[in-house]
Design an enzyme around this catalytic site. Structure first.
Site, PDB file in Angstrom:
ATOM      1  N   LYS A   1      -7.718  13.987   5.279  1.00 35.70           N
ATOM      2  CA  LYS A   1      -6.907  12.767   5.181  1.00 35.70           C
ATOM      3  C   LYS A   1      -5.785  12.877   6.198  1.00 35.70           C
ATOM      4  CE  LYS A   1      -6.280  13.634   0.856  1.00 35.70           C
ATOM      5  NZ  LYS A   1      -6.294  12.577  -0.141  1.00 35.70           N
ATOM      6  N   ARG A   2      -5.034  11.804   6.361  1.00 36.81           N
ATOM      7  CA  ARG A   2      -3.892  11.826   7.272  1.00 36.81           C
ATOM      8  C   ARG A   2      -2.966  12.993   6.913  1.00 36.81           C
ATOM      9  NH1 ARG A   2       0.860   8.543   6.634  1.00 36.81           N
ATOM     10  NH2 ARG A   2      -0.241   7.547   4.897  1.00 36.81           N
TER      11      ARG A   2
ATOM     12  N   THR B   1      -8.472   6.453  -1.384  1.00 39.13           N
ATOM     13  CA  THR B   1      -9.872   6.015  -1.474  1.00 39.13           C
ATOM     14  C   THR B   1     -10.821   7.163  -1.162  1.00 39.13           C
ATOM     15  OG1 THR B   1      -9.695   5.188   0.802  1.00 39.13           O
ATOM     16  CG2 THR B   1      -9.471   3.577  -0.976  1.00 39.13           C
TER      17      THR B   1
ATOM     18  N   HIS C   1       0.804  -1.223   0.000  1.00 42.09           N
ATOM     19  CA  HIS C   1       0.000   0.000   0.000  1.00 42.09           C
ATOM     20  C   HIS C   1       0.836   1.272   0.000  1.00 42.09           C
ATOM     21  CE1 HIS C   1      -4.121  -1.544   0.588  1.00 42.09           C
ATOM     22  NE2 HIS C   1      -3.552  -2.507   1.280  1.00 42.09           N
TER      23      HIS C   1
ATOM     24  N   LYS D   1       1.125  14.243   1.109  1.00 39.39           N
ATOM     25  CA  LYS D   1      -0.265  14.552   0.746  1.00 39.39           C
ATOM     26  C   LYS D   1      -0.455  16.048   0.502  1.00 39.39           C
ATOM     27  CE  LYS D   1      -2.090  10.491   3.130  1.00 39.39           C
ATOM     28  NZ  LYS D   1      -2.669   9.765   1.988  1.00 39.39           N
TER      29      LYS D   1
ATOM     30  N   LYS E   1     -14.638   8.207  -2.748  1.00 38.51           N
ATOM     31  CA  LYS E   1     -15.840   8.529  -1.965  1.00 38.51           C
ATOM     32  C   LYS E   1     -16.403   9.880  -2.387  1.00 38.51           C
ATOM     33  CE  LYS E   1     -13.688   6.018   1.775  1.00 38.51           C
ATOM     34  NZ  LYS E   1     -12.785   6.168   2.934  1.00 38.51           N
TER      35      LYS E   1
END
Length: 843
Positions: free
Chosen positions: A567-568, A675, A376, A573, A679
């Site tokens: 998100k984290r 993901t 992942h 990111k 969504k």
């Protein structure tokens, strides 16, 4: 505790079948009253809704229980092959609403509760989010279990029953503050304790050899410090098909709860030391591993999960098959969800050789035939590596097995590439150096028959980069399985008004066949439908605005563009890039550059790991910028910024339907899949993103004209790093130069001088791996296209509908079908007709 079985069949109680439990409003109401008044002992004077939630949960659990048992009977009677999904995280969210949806009880239960003056939504909000996961990895595992149950595949999840979640996040003076997330502080009625299936887990000690009666050398792991793994089972219902699969969670406990001799001797602390030492293994999700003790605890958790789960599967097989292991590999598969459970490779070898008496070749053949590994991450630092000395201290027998696996593997490498010592060094399971390390990802690859990435780009980059040597040795072993999410949770349940609108137009088959959403595409020319779509979105935006007001005390106006990045918190990111854009918008407003302005409300959410200093500083920067922006009268409603504390599944169920713009802005080549992007797309949000992870496939499905693309590609990013000069980029870009001047002037930290210097230096660093400055200009241009598109509301609504209509590929159902067809090869097993026994027979 002694769990004695019935001695023979004649001694078993007579089983009598009862009629299935009623699912009409009257039956549900009657059971609710029974649990509330009799089991819980409450009456009409009780005003605490917690007990009503508990009674309702027991009513729903009863309906799950009869289906759960019949699913197990069906699997046992069919003799089917099974997959065991090992994951350190399962981010399940709340169970009640999901169970009600999948059982099809919404209408009847609403009526039953109305009869006693209660509302389903109010009771569902009482349930805490299960603290069993942190981010995308855990939520993906939860989606996968939902899909497997809906597809009626015999798949059982295995995880850890953490007493505390990662942490509960508060924001104090802009900083993340962590406090314990004791989600199990009250009784969890969604689990069933199964102590009769407890397993013993070994740590420490040493190995000793002996020769058995046949003259074969046998190894024993002796003088160990043992703990017990006690299982708790959680039901996983499929969508209205009678199937309820199982998630088995392990809790650590001492083999002896209490040392009476030490207690009587006055050593009260020492008398419970073993209990405390054992229980800490499953006390908290992801302990801070910045210390030696934290690293050791992480390794203990990983081995604890692997050993307990493998022993459970193997013991069940030995009982049912009378110790015949000949078909074990044909009927069992272990899917390793990321590198965390990779101890399972060496542990299965130990169990087969040391406990079952198999020789090395047979044990290795069986292990290699049953293990499958999902990777992942593309971040090398995220691939698990453990110091050899730590492994030797905690898991000495496993280390011996890993050394033997490595020796035999390197012999294969040498045969394939004679004399290539550099390649042998690169591929070795042991990384040499001042502190030798065990490379757990490599162990997973060598010990598995399948290795998959989770998006097309991710899988290709694994083959070309991180795992290139292994791909060249075993190309047939590598494959791709693009992630997906369950539409039951992320559209049907979390967005009920859109659920109703879609179902009224195309029927409800999309709930189990997401490709049906493509039938929405022609409706973009239907004015009435577009208006209804917009009304649903405005309703959902108001719900999100209410959440922001409650949790952040900031007012978001639903007419504004809701720009969301949840998100984290991690540098790759690039929440930082988003903050720089906010500063740019603020600077424009202050300079009076507001012609054709699009009001924007920007929402952040996510947790930073406790030991990740720069990520925590980014949270502080977001909050400081938000404070300045939100309190400037000149800005007003043109721009609002909020950081939602304690981001969680139940919050995402409100955020996702209310978002207009989904920020998926990671540096290309760094995000495995994502993901959250799926969504948001499914709920009609438009994506601004790089060509990274599953963004690529989302853009392919929805079309370039309905996706806001920016930034370097993964290949271009690699080239940029060779001669990266962020100072030159800043000097040549007036917009970025003004943003950096505002940051460097301390405008957002006037009373906290210098606190953001590490962030400023990171942006200006020529070795910045995230290339923030390099993508800034392209990001601004894409955001300008977003603003222009949003001002044309008719166009935006059409694009929103097309995003939902193109979401069919991103169902976890499709992902699970691909896993099954290409890796697991399971047969679909329908549940037996519903029946309720007066007493379940002994196993």
């Amino acid at each position: 505790m002694n769990y004695t079985r019935f001695k023979n069949n004649s001694a078993c109680p007579v089983l009598t079948e009862l009629p299935p439990l009623g699912v009409d409003a009257a039956a549900l109401e009657a059971d609710f009253r029974h649990y509330y008044m009799n089991s819980l002992g409450r009456d009409r004077s009780c005003r605490l809704t917690h007990y009503a939630y508990e009674a309702l949960s027991l009513v729903v659990r009863d309906r799950l229980m009869e289906r759960w048992k019949n699913t197990r009977y069906a699997y046992e009677e069919s003799g089917c092959k099974r997959t065991h999904y090992l994951s350190l995280e399962f981010l399940m969210g709340r169970a009640l609403g999901n169970a009600v949806l999948n059982l099809g009880l919404e209408d009847e239960l609403t009526q039953a509760l109305s009869n006693v003056c209660l509302e389903m939504e109010e009771l569902a909000d009482i349930e805490p989010d299960a603290g069993l996961g942190n981010g995308g990895l855990g939520r993906l595992a939860a989606c996968f279990l939902d899909s497997c149950a809906t597809l009626q595949l015999p798949v059982q999840g295995y995880g850890i029953r953490y007493e505390y979640g990662m942490f509960r996040q508060h924001i104090v003076d802009g900083y993340q503050v962590e406090e314990p997330d004791h989600w199990l502080g009250t009784e969890n009625c969604w689990e069933i304790k199964r102590p009769e299936y407890s397993q013993r887990i070994k740590f420490g000690g040493y190995s000793e050899s002996s020769t058995d009666v046949t003259g074969k050398l046998r190894m024993r792991w002796v003088h160990t410090r043992d703990v017990l793994a006690i299982p708790y089972d959680v039901p996983i219902p499929g969508y209205r098909n009678g199937t309820v699969n199982t998630l088995r969670l392990w809790k650590a406990a001492a083999t002896e709860e209490f040392d009476l001799e030490e207690f009587n001797g006055g050593d009260y602390t020492g008398s419970v030391a073993n209990k405390n030492e054992a229980e800490k293994i499953t006390m908290v999700l992801y302990p801070n591993d910045s210390s030696e003790n934290g690293k050791e605890l992480r390794l203990q958790q990983q081995y604890f999960l692997a050993s307990a789960s493998l022993q459970d599967v193997l013991n069940r097989w030995i009982v049912t098959e009378r110790a015949d292991l000949s078909q074990f590999a044909e009927k069992n598969c272990f899917q390793l969800n990321d590198t965390h459970p990779s101890c399972a490779v060496a542990e299965l070898m130990r169990l087969l050789m040391d406990e079952q008496g198999l020789d090395w070749d047979h044990a290795w053949e069986m292990t290699r035939a049953t293990m499958a590994y999902t990777n992942h991450t593309l971040l090398p630092e995220a691939l698990e590596k453990w110091p050899v000395r730590m492994f030797q201290r905690l898991l000495p027998r496993l280390l011996e097995i890993i050394y033997e696996i490595n020796a035999r593997f390197l012999q294969q490498v040498a045969e394939r590439w004679p004399g290539d010592m550099e390649r042998q060094r690169r591929m070795s399971l042991i990384e040499e150096g001042q502190e030798p390390q065990v490379r757990m990802a490599y162990l997973a690859i060598v010990g598995s028959f399948s290795v998959n990435g989770v998006a097309e780009l991710h899988s290709r980059l694994l083959q070309e980069g991180l795992f290139r040597d292994f791909y060249e040795l075993w190309p047939q072993r590598f494959n791709n399985k693009t992630n997906g999410v369950t539409q039951r949770r992320w559209l049907a349940y979390s967005n009920p008004k859109l659920n109703d609108l879609i179902s009224a137009e195309i029927g409800r088959n999309w709930v189990t066949d997401l490709g049906q959403l493509s039938r929405l595409k022609p409706l973009i020319d239907n004015t009435t439908f577009c208006q209804q779509w917009q009304q649903v979105k405005q309703h959902n935006k108001q719900r999100l605005a209410d959440l922001v007001k409650t949790d952040c005390d900031i007012v978001f106006h639903p007419e504004a563009l809701f720009d969301v990045q949840v998100k984290r918190i991690h540098e790759y990111k690039r929440q930082l890039l988003n903050v720089l854009h906010i500063i740019h918008l603020y600077d424009r407003i202050k300079r009076g550059d507001t012609a054709d302005w699009t009001p924007r409300a920007v929402l952040f959410g996510g947790k930073a790991a406790p030991g990740y200093a720069i990520a925590k500083l980014i949270i502080k920067l977001i909050n400081n910028v938000a404070t300045v922006v939100n309190n400037d009268p000149a800005v007003g409603d043109l721009l609002k910024v909020a950081f939602l504390p304690n981001y969680r599944v139940s919050a995402m169920e409100i955020i996702c339907p209310g978002a207009d713009l989904s920020e998926q802005i990671s540096t290309a080549g760094k995000e495995a899949s994502g993901t959250g992007n799926m969504k948001f797309m499914l709920n009609g949000a438009l994506t601004i993103g790089t060509l990274d992870g599953a963004n690529i496939e989302i853009r392919e499905e929805v079309g370039d004209e309905n996706f806001f693309l920016f930034g370097l590609t993964a290949q271009e990013a690699e080239e940029q790093r060779k001669n990266y000069d962020p100072l030159a980029i800043i000097a040549a870009d007036d917009d970025l130069l003004r943003v950096m001047r505002l940051l460097q002037s301390g405008h957002f930290n006037q009373f906290e001088p210098g606190i953001f210097d590490p962030i400023i230096q990171a942006i200006k660093n020529p070795h910045d791996p995230w290339l923030v400055a390099a993508d800034f200009g392209s990001y601004l241009a894409a955001q300008q296209r977003v603003a222009e598109a949003y001002r044309d509301q008719q166009r935006w609504i059409r694009m929103s509908i097309l995003n939902t209509a193109a979401g069919g590929k991103f169902s976890a159902d499709r992902t699970m079908q691909e896993y099954n067809e290409q890796i697991w090869h399971l047969q679909q097993v329908p549940a037996l007709p519903i029946r309720q026994d007066s007493l379940e027979p002994a196993d």
